[in-house]
Design a protein around this motif. Structure first.
Motif, PDB file in Angstrom:
ATOM      1  N   ALA A 276       0.822  -1.201   0.000  1.00  0.00           N
ATOM      2  CA  ALA A 276       0.000   0.000   0.000  1.00  0.00           C
ATOM      3  C   ALA A 276       0.862   1.260   0.000  1.00  0.00           C
ATOM      4  O   ALA A 276       0.441   2.310   0.459  1.00  0.00           O
ATOM      5  N   GLU A 292       0.177  -9.242   7.777  1.00  0.00           N
ATOM      6  CA  GLU A 292      -0.723  -9.523   8.903  1.00  0.00           C
ATOM      7  C   GLU A 292      -1.749  -8.408   9.090  1.00  0.00           C
ATOM      8  O   GLU A 292      -2.539  -8.431  10.027  1.00  0.00           O
ATOM      9  N   ARG A 295       0.407  -1.939  10.682  1.00  0.00           N
ATOM     10  CA  ARG A 295       1.348  -0.943  10.177  1.00  0.00           C
ATOM     11  C   ARG A 295       2.667  -1.644   9.867  1.00  0.00           C
ATOM     12  O   ARG A 295       3.131  -2.456  10.659  1.00  0.00           O
TER      13      ARG A 295
ATOM     14  N   GLY B  19      -5.928 -10.515   9.515  1.00  0.00           N
ATOM     15  CA  GLY B  19      -5.064  -9.624   8.754  1.00  0.00           C
ATOM     16  C   GLY B  19      -5.678  -8.996   7.516  1.00  0.00           C
ATOM     17  O   GLY B  19      -4.988  -8.738   6.544  1.00  0.00           O
ATOM     18  N   GLY B  20      -6.991  -8.742   7.546  1.00  0.00           N
ATOM     19  CA  GLY B  20      -7.643  -8.209   6.353  1.00  0.00           C
ATOM     20  C   GLY B  20      -7.718  -6.691   6.279  1.00  0.00           C
ATOM     21  O   GLY B  20      -8.275  -6.149   5.324  1.00  0.00           O
ATOM     22  N   VAL B  21      -7.181  -6.019   7.308  1.00  0.00           N
ATOM     23  CA  VAL B  21      -7.393  -4.566   7.419  1.00  0.00           C
ATOM     24  C   VAL B  21      -6.965  -3.802   6.166  1.00  0.00           C
ATOM     25  O   VAL B  21      -7.723  -2.981   5.646  1.00  0.00           O
ATOM     26  N   ILE B  22      -5.775  -4.115   5.650  1.00  0.00           N
ATOM     27  CA  ILE B  22      -5.284  -3.381   4.484  1.00  0.00           C
ATOM     28  C   ILE B  22      -6.176  -3.659   3.267  1.00  0.00           C
ATOM     29  O   ILE B  22      -6.566  -2.735   2.554  1.00  0.00           O
ATOM     30  N   GLN B  26      -8.315  -1.037   1.049  1.00  0.00           N
ATOM     31  CA  GLN B  26      -8.122  -0.936  -0.399  1.00  0.00           C
ATOM     32  C   GLN B  26      -9.450  -1.075  -1.136  1.00  0.00           C
ATOM     33  O   GLN B  26      -9.730  -0.349  -2.083  1.00  0.00           O
ATOM     34  N   GLY B  56      -4.787   3.533  12.220  1.00  0.00           N
ATOM     35  CA  GLY B  56      -3.339   3.368  12.336  1.00  0.00           C
ATOM     36  C   GLY B  56      -2.745   2.921  11.013  1.00  0.00           C
ATOM     37  O   GLY B  56      -1.741   3.459  10.540  1.00  0.00           O
ATOM     38  N   VAL B  57      -3.414   1.955  10.380  1.00  0.00           N
ATOM     39  CA  VAL B  57      -2.931   1.430   9.105  1.00  0.00           C
ATOM     40  C   VAL B  57      -3.113   2.470   7.993  1.00  0.00           C
ATOM     41  O   VAL B  57      -2.214   2.733   7.206  1.00  0.00           O
ATOM     42  N   PHE B  60      -0.608   5.129   7.892  1.00  0.00           N
ATOM     43  CA  PHE B  60       0.779   4.672   7.714  1.00  0.00           C
ATOM     44  C   PHE B  60       1.162   4.585   6.239  1.00  0.00           C
ATOM     45  O   PHE B  60       2.257   4.946   5.848  1.00  0.00           O
ATOM     46  N   TYR B  61       0.239   4.077   5.431  1.00  0.00           N
ATOM     47  CA  TYR B  61       0.562   3.816   4.025  1.00  0.00           C
ATOM     48  C   TYR B  61       0.175   4.995   3.134  1.00  0.00           C
ATOM     49  O   TYR B  61      -0.889   5.596   3.295  1.00  0.00           O
ATOM     50  N   ALA B  62       1.063   5.264   2.183  1.00  0.00           N
ATOM     51  CA  ALA B  62       0.887   6.430   1.311  1.00  0.00           C
ATOM     52  C   ALA B  62      -0.318   6.307   0.382  1.00  0.00           C
ATOM     53  O   ALA B  62      -0.823   7.293  -0.135  1.00  0.00           O
ATOM     54  N   GLN B  63      -0.785   5.077   0.190  1.00  0.00           N
ATOM     55  CA  GLN B  63      -1.794   4.845  -0.838  1.00  0.00           C
ATOM     56  C   GLN B  63      -3.209   5.280  -0.438  1.00  0.00           C
ATOM     57  O   GLN B  63      -4.087   5.376  -1.286  1.00  0.00           O
ATOM     58  N   PHE B  64      -3.435   5.518   0.854  1.00  0.00           N
ATOM     59  CA  PHE B  64      -4.797   5.803   1.297  1.00  0.00           C
ATOM     60  C   PHE B  64      -5.083   7.300   1.395  1.00  0.00           C
ATOM     61  O   PHE B  64      -4.248   8.070   1.858  1.00  0.00           O
ATOM     62  N   ASN B 118       6.636   7.487  -5.580  1.00  0.00           N
ATOM     63  CA  ASN B 118       8.081   7.292  -5.467  1.00  0.00           C
ATOM     64  C   ASN B 118       8.718   6.786  -6.744  1.00  0.00           C
ATOM     65  O   ASN B 118       9.728   7.292  -7.192  1.00  0.00           O
ATOM     66  N   CYS B 119       8.154   5.739  -7.316  1.00  0.00           N
ATOM     67  CA  CYS B 119       8.731   5.222  -8.553  1.00  0.00           C
ATOM     68  C   CYS B 119       7.722   4.276  -9.166  1.00  0.00           C
ATOM     69  O   CYS B 119       7.204   3.408  -8.491  1.00  0.00           O
TER      70      CYS B 119
END
Lengths: 593, 167
Positions: A276, A292, A295, B19-22, B26, B56-57, B60-64, B118-119
């Motif tokens: 992500a 998992e 973060r 572990g499905g949060v991301i 998406q 938190g997730v 953290f990630y640039a994609q959201f 980034n690339c």
């Protein structure tokens, strides 16, 4: 052309598609039909999309094969297709002026292709194309007639080391995992290719996804894993798509799933996890946290993932290129693989050769090849006949190799000695127009933004480094700042938690080591390469200025004044130094000093 | 909430999953174009996962993205090869062309969003700009300006057609 077998191969990697590959393919389909060729040779005319063949700068590349006789065309657009169909396919006369030249052949001459041997030759969306060139034979041989220990022994003997950057021996990693008793084990393919300036993994997955999958199956068999993941960047949509297709086909052919190849005890399947957008997730413990669903922050090692990884289970993490090597090693033998390379770095390495080099693209060379051969023989030299300044290897974790060290051998040990790393394989060529302080600042901006923030040396240290560099590029630095960069840099390296922080100061330390005079010039308020914005002034050279007004129109600050057809002037107190006037002027009448 | 059906469908695919949060985030972003706070709250409550785990997730990630994005997405690559081939000047030029003031990434009329990545790994054709998922290699300022103009034009035409339809 009757009774001849015609094959057309069109490069359709990300580069090929950006250059118009899809339109070229459509044009061929249409003109083959309208010209009646398709009907006259019936099924002996085939068209294939193929993956990247390396020289993306010359896309769209098209191969025409007539009875196996190959002609390669470069820079093809859909408008050129009718003439190729008429003159080459119907009348049998290749169009000389469109075919690839000497530089295309030079580009390939010194390369040794193992991982890329089938990339650009086979259709990546067709499992049968991979099987036709020997694909999945290694899987069959391993699963049906070898023990996991025998497989591991071959990989150990080959001397293959991890291609993601760290260079850990792959066979040894598998052996450790094989010996651990556990109800569940995992194998993960790390395709989180986050280094800016690197696209080896993307090209391999786009060009030959089955080789990666086969590497994972053989790895899973060796360590006894039932679950596999490919952790891949969401920024690579085409690679993800082709991987999905390949996984489906592998399942249909019983290379994945339950009772693989009829062996009752062997169950293994692979899931895709999309990254992500976090560079630090290339670090293995951060990658696991991300799978998992947390973060993506790294944790202290040990325990290493091979003892306690995904969901606390033994986990092997291999890079894309490492895994894509496996089927070829298994098929051709450990001795064949280790005949390439140096004593400690065996085999070949794929590099992404980019920047100010003529033939930029994807290359595969034996480990230990002198850098000079890569830049001048394969790369064809520097663009615009400018002077080479340095080659940056290893991305934000790596360093710069100055032009006078160009005879250095490209292997793990030699590069480490020079203060850089092989890394994942990014190789950016810099010329006299590049400012080394700016390049160091660029990488620090990157690592500072991507630092996950868990440990203090990296979170605050990279921030301070960047502030100092910023000061220097504004002409406000002092001699003490350079000393502080060195001190702080070495402290961050020794105190950070993971590889990101431990290597983040490298771009600064290596440029300070080899290009200290450029830093010193900035302290005096000069940027020798004329890159750092705050140290530049723009002015109009009266004798060249025609008064066309282009600069006046484009200036966002209203700093350009002047009457039509008379030389203009730039008011430096209003100028924001954006360079728009410099870019737009057709008469070279804007001076940058 | 108007998107309840969509959210229910997304949540249903992840019940009891580890572990499905991301993946959930998406999917929400794919369906809604961005991640509205109330959507996350709803799904978190529905799946008995703490809301904080999602935020938190997501941060953290640039994609959201937490704010709606423009109709046309312009993705400018800031990789090393693009950087040495002048991406910074190119990006500043696009921002000027779109009248984006400092820090803004979406135009007030919601037509364009300019984002940096980034690339994209297409370094041999640097500098690279992706406009609505189409990759433009060796992207010069002129070439991109023309593309943006063409997009404005088609958008205006579409708007005109919609207006006549309403009449």
């Amino acid at each position: 052309m009757k009774n001849k077998e015609i094959g057309i191969k069109i490069c359709m990697g990300t580069g090929g598609i950006a250059a118009g590959g899809t339109q070229v393919m459509e044009a061929f389909t249409e003109h083959l039909r309208s010209s009646g060729i398709e009907a006259s040779v019936e099924k002996r005319c085939s068209m294939h999309r193929v993956g990247c063949r390396g020289l993306c700068a010359k896309d769209v590349l098209v191969d025409i094969l007539i009875d196996g006789d190959k002609t390669t065309y470069q820079y093809i657009t859909s408008e050129m297709v009718p003439r190729i169909v008429k003159e080459h396919l119907i009348e049998g006369a290749p169009i000389e002026e469109w075919t690839v030249g000497e530089d295309y052949h030079n580009f390939h001459r010194k390369q040794v292709k193992v991982v890329l041997s089938d990339c650009g030759n086979i259709d990546p969306e067709d499992i049968n194309a991979y099987i036709a060139v020997g694909g999945y034979e290694a899987t069959k041989a391993a699963v049906k007639s070898m023990t996991p220990e025998e497989v591991i022994d071959i990989i150990k003997k080959s001397g293959l080391r991890g291609r993601g950057g760290a260079g850990f021996p792959t066979g040894l990693k598998w052996e450790i995992c094989n010996k651990i008793q556990s109800d569940h084990k995992y194998i993960i393919c790390n395709a989180d290719e986050g280094d800016p300036g690197a696209f080896m993994d993307r090209s391999v997955i786009e060009g030959n996804p089955h080789a990666v999958i086969e590497g994972m199956i053989i790895g899973a068999y060796s360590i006894g894993a039932a679950g596999g993941y490919v952790y891949i960047r969401a920024e690579y949509p085409l690679a993800v798509e082709r991987l999905k297709i390949a996984l489906r086909q592998a399942r249909e052919n019983n290379f994945l799933g339950n009772k693989i190849l009829g062996r009752g005890f062997l169950n293994f399947d692979i899931k895709i996890k999309l990254g992500a957008g976090a560079f630090v997730c290339g670090e293995e413990t951060a990658l696991i946290a991300s799978i998992e669903g947390r973060r993506g922050m790294p944790r202290a090692k040990p325990p290493f993932p091979v003892y306690s990884g995904l969901w606390g289970k033994p986990t092997v993490i291999n890079n894309v290129e490492t895994l894509a090597n496996i089927p070829y090693i298994m098929r051709k033998g450990a001795g064949w693989f280790s005949s390439y390379g140096t004593e400690k770095s065996k085999g070949t390495k794929v590099f992404a050769l980019t920047g100010k080099v003529k033939n930029s693209g994807l290359i595969e060379v034996p480990m230990g090849i002198p850098l000079r051969e890569i830049i001048y023989d394969i790369g064809g030299g520097i663009e615009g006949e400018k002077a080479l300044k340095a080659v940056q290897t290893g991305g934000p974790s790596g360093g710069c190799i100055p032009a006078d060290m160009i005879d250095i051998k490209m292997d793990y040990e030699s590069l480490a000695q020079a203060g850089s790393i092989v890394g994942s394989g990014g190789m950016i060529v810099l010329d006299e127009d590049d400012c080394m302080v700016n390049v160091a600042k660029y990488f620090l901006q990157f690592t500072q933004a991507e630092s996950c923030g868990k440990c203090v040396p990296c979170r605050i240290g990279t921030k301070r480094l960047l502030e100092i560099l910023d000061k220097i590029t504004k002409g406000q630095g002092t001699e003490d700042d350079l000393k502080l960069l060195e001190k702080l840099g070495s402290d961050i390296k020794s105190a950070s938690l993971c590889g990101l922080g431990q290597t983040a100061p490298n771009p600064i330390l290596s440029t300070l080591k080899y290009f200290r005079q450029e830093y010193e010039a900035h302290l005096e308020g000069r940027c020798p390469a004329k890159v750092c914005r705050d140290l530049l002034t723009y002015s109009v050279i009266e004798k060249f200025c025609t008064g066309c007004g282009a600069c006046k129109r484009v200036c966002p600050a209203g700093a350009v004044t002047g009457e039509k057809k008379k030389p203009h002037t730039i008011d430096s107190s209003l100028c924001i130094k954006c360079g728009a006037c410099f870019d737009v002027c057709k008469f070279k009448a804007v001076a940058k000093e | 909430m108007q998107d309840l059906k969509t959210l229910e469908k997304i949540a249903a695919g992840h019940i009891g999953e580890k572990g499905g949060v991301i993946a959930i985030l998406q999917e929400v972003q794919d369906a809604l174009g961005y991640i509205p706070e109330e959507a996350v709250n709803w799904i978190a409550d529905r799946l008995w996962i703490p809301r904080s785990a999602f935020f938190g997730v997501a941060t953290f990630y640039a994609q959201f993205y937490f704010t709606p994005r423009g109709k046309n997405i312009i993705t400018a690559c800031c990789g090393t090869a693009c950087h040495v081939k002048g991406s910074e000047r190119l990006i500043n030029g696009i921002a000027r062309e779109l009248n984006l003031a400092g820090g803004q990434d979406t135009t007030p009329d919601m037509e364009f969003t300019l984002e940096k990545v980034n690339c994209v790994g297409a370094c041999s054709i640097a500098p690279v700009v992706i406009i609505n998922k189409k990759v433009h290699g060796k992207a010069g300022a002129d070439k991109i300006r023309k593309e943006l103009k063409a997009l404005r034009k088609t958008d205006k035409n579409a708007a005109a057609v919609e207006e006549t339809d309403e009449e």
